[in-house]
Design a protein around this motif. Structure first.
Motif, PDB file in Angstrom:
ATOM      1  N   ASP A 181       0.840  -1.200   0.000  1.00  0.00           N
ATOM      2  CA  ASP A 181       0.000   0.000   0.000  1.00  0.00           C
ATOM      3  C   ASP A 181       0.877   1.253   0.000  1.00  0.00           C
TER       4      ASP A 181
ATOM      5  N   HIS B  77       7.346   1.893   5.930  1.00  0.00           N
ATOM      6  CA  HIS B  77       7.360   0.482   6.271  1.00  0.00           C
ATOM      7  C   HIS B  77       8.716  -0.101   5.904  1.00  0.00           C
TER       8      HIS B  77
ATOM      9  N   TYR C 148       6.253  -7.178   4.708  1.00  0.00           N
ATOM     10  CA  TYR C 148       4.925  -6.580   4.657  1.00  0.00           C
ATOM     11  C   TYR C 148       3.932  -7.572   4.068  1.00  0.00           C
TER      12      TYR C 148
ATOM     13  N   GLU D 258       1.700  -6.646   9.644  1.00  0.00           N
ATOM     14  CA  GLU D 258       0.458  -7.332   9.264  1.00  0.00           C
ATOM     15  C   GLU D 258       0.705  -8.623   8.497  1.00  0.00           C
TER      16      GLU D 258
ATOM     17  N   TYR E 262     -12.070  -0.224   8.400  1.00  0.00           N
ATOM     18  CA  TYR E 262     -12.222  -1.542   7.769  1.00  0.00           C
ATOM     19  C   TYR E 262     -13.151  -2.435   8.596  1.00  0.00           C
TER      20      TYR E 262
ATOM     21  N   LYS F  56      -5.399   8.808   4.506  1.00  0.00           N
ATOM     22  CA  LYS F  56      -5.490   8.719   5.970  1.00  0.00           C
ATOM     23  C   LYS F  56      -4.577   9.723   6.660  1.00  0.00           C
TER      24      LYS F  56
END
Ligand code: GCB
Length: 594
Positions: free
Chosen positions: A184, A351, A376, A415, A475, A565
């Protein structure tokens, strides 16, 4: 690097033995303030969709006037289009925006007289993702990983006069890379950090790590040094601010460790004290500015210099509407100024490894940092080559930044599904962190176990802090579940909310209410804070994210190629309502002394 050049073929089509994995972590990462010549500026440039350059050996072409050439080369590296380095090609021309593949960079390096009493190196701040380096037609080596620096030794290969450097940079997303095909954030390719040339004496200080021994006494500094070249016997360490001048004896491998009694003033966000440090080995000298502090976890607490700490943070990407992944001093300082305005004492650098200046500035300004590698989502956990790549990126990051007091957490991923292969992989990375650096905490951004509505992940037993990404209100619709998870969970170590948030599109394009509106985003922040503040084991948060950022995969009418965001829009100026809500909360907890 050069040793590695003889490994197996990466692609049978090419008859040059390009290696497939970097050995750079065995090499030089730590720069220690060495003087260098910048090679930034214009490099000739060409995208190469079919890897024709490797097949036709563009790197072996001699420079010649195009009209005198006798072979019909499909590219001439010595003339034509240029791009500035550092840059990402996506930001240079619209037709390169989504380009994924190889691209060639070429530049002259003029040497008045090669000094044979010295060693010569190139240093690349970062090349995304795979970078093959050539000098005067000879392949010198490969580097994997988009965000860590690497050096290439040129000793014995340079000519007096004009030399040519070529870099073939490839940003194709593949299943076995770190990250893999799906992320992302935008897949920016190119030489997007600084490139430099530097010389050292024959014997050089390759690595240096200085830290406060984390035994709770705040009274011992440990210095670890590695020297490369002719055996040197000893190095001299000097810290004038503490009246320290000591010899460190080296073993036959050029390594030495010394414990020194000292009572430095401790570094913290409130007192970001740094000491000038230098190490001398014969004619070689490196220096740094280093802070000393102790970070530890006890039960569900995080302690800095023995005092409990709450991490008032924000996550941040390296992304700019105009520059892409290229950053600079102004951009970094603006980022910290916004974090300060928000009331932060902490940032999550997501990240992947950010520019090395980020941690240097954080040291100076007094911010705590979480640093991370791009393990990731579902990367190829069962593949040993993928592990080697991830571990190499981690080692390079640690070697680059382990003298930075600001960096308190190494994160080994984000994640990732709780499978056996992932557990082995990430546990291995967490162990590597501790082996290379006993002075920091480890973490990973984990997920809630939705089936059991609990904070539960087998990796948690192997890291110091459980990072938790949760998007209740976005979400996951039901906010009540967050409170339920809070009650159902009983972690034995601190939890930091590594992400939470919602998209808020401001300006004419944004809706007035509902999903993607600024108001709904603000409401998510209000409700998140109301729930999270009740959970005693939560010892910090870094909501997602400081600025809106570019990403290929988000294309609905509100998104338009961006993740919205950010608490601040992509212009890095316009604050959204949620910014002020988080700032109020952080001010309140800071005032309460948490
Ligand atoms: C996440 C990811 C982050 C995404 C974010 C989002 O959980 O860690 O990389 O950008 O969610 O906005 O979906």
């Amino acid at each position: 690097l050069a040793d590695n050049a003889l490994q197996a073929l990466h692609d049978e089509d090419y008859d040059v033995p390009f290696n497939t994995q970097s050995l750079c972590h065995d090499g030089l990462i730590f720069m220690g303030g060495r003087a260098s010549e910048s090679l930034d500026g214009d490099w000739t440039f060409c995208v190469d969709l079919l890897d024709t350059g490797l097949r036709q050996k563009w790197f072996a072409m001699l420079p010649e006037a195009p009209e005198n050439r006798t072979e019909p080369w499909d590219y001439d590296p010595y003339v034509g289009e240029t791009v500035p380095v550092p840059s990402n090609w996506a930001m240079m021309k619209e037709k390169w925006y989504f380009f994924e593949g190889s691209a060639w960079y070429t530049r002259a390096l003029d040497i008045e007289t090669v000094d044979s009493s010295k060693r010569q190196f190139l240093r690349f701040g970062a090349a995304s993702y795979d970078c093959k380096i050539f000098l005067n037609g000879e392949f010198l080596g490969n580097h994997y990983g988009a965000s860590t620096p690497f050096c290439v030794e040129l000793t014995g290969k340079l000519k007096t006069g004009r030399n040519w450097i070529m870099a073939c940079v490839n940003n194709i997303r593949t299943r076995d890379r770190v990250p893999m095909r799906n992320t992302d954030w935008f897949n920016y390719g190119g030489l997007y950090r600084e490139v430099s040339f530097f010389e050292t004496p024959k014997t050089l200080i390759k690595d240096f790590f200085l830290y406060l021994v984390p035994d709770g006494t705040y009274s011992t500094l440990r210095a670890e040094v590695a020297v490369d070249g002719v055996p040197a016997g000893a190095v001299t360490l000097s810290i004038p601010g503490l009246g320290i001048e000591k010899e460190i004896v080296l073993d036959a491998d050029g390594k030495g460790t010394l414990d020194i009694s000292a009572r430095p003033q401790l570094w913290s966000p409130e007192t970001p004290v740094l000491y000038d440090v230098s190490v001398t080995c014969g004619e070689d000298r490196v220096c740094d500015r280093i802070g000393f502090r102790q970070i530890e976890r006890r039960g569900t607490d995080i302690l800095l210099n023995g005092a409990p700490l709450f991490l008032r943070g924000i996550s941040v990407h390296e992304d700019d509407a105009l520059l892409g992944k290229v950053t600079n001093e102004d951009d970094l300082r603006r980022r910290f100024a916004h974090a300060r305005e928000l009331g932060c004492n902490y940032l999550r650098l997501a990240h992947y490894p950010h520019h090395e200046r980020a941690a240097q500035i954080a040291d100076e300004l007094g911010f705590l940092l979480w640093e991370e590698i791009p393990v990731y989502w579902a990367i190829d956990f069962a593949n040993p080559a993928t592990y080697r790549d991830a571990e190499n990126q981690l080692s390079e990051l640690i070697k680059r930044d382990r003298n930075r007091a600001s960096v308190v957490i190494w994160s080994v991923g984000n994640e990732n599904p709780d499978t056996d292969a992932r557990l082995t992989f990430m546990k291995g990375l967490a162990e590597t962190c501790k082996r290379l650096d006993p002075t920091r905490l480890t973490s990973a951004a984990c997920l809630v176990n939705h089936a059991r509505n609990r904070i539960e992940d087998r990796l948690a037993a192997h890291i110091d802090i459980i990072g938790l990404n949760e998007y209740y209100g976005w979400y996951e619709e039901n906010f009540d579940d967050l409170a339920a998870i809070g009650e159902n969970s009983d972690p034995d170590r601190p939890v930091v909310i590594s992400e939470t948030g919602a998209d808020g599109v401001i300006g004419e394009k944004g809706p007035k209410s509902g999903l993607f509106s600024e108001d709904y985003m603000a409401e998510v922040y209000i409700r998140q804070i109301a729930t999270l503040r009740e959970l005693g084991y939560i010892k910090g948060m870094s909501p997602w994210i400081l600025y809106d950022f570019r990403v290929e995969r988000r294309q609905n009418i509100f998104q338009n190629g961006y993740n919205h965001k950010g608490l601040i829009a992509a212009d890095k100026k316009t604050k959204k309502k949620a910014f002020h809500i988080l700032a109020d909360y952080y001010r309140e907890i800071a005032a309460a002394g948490e």
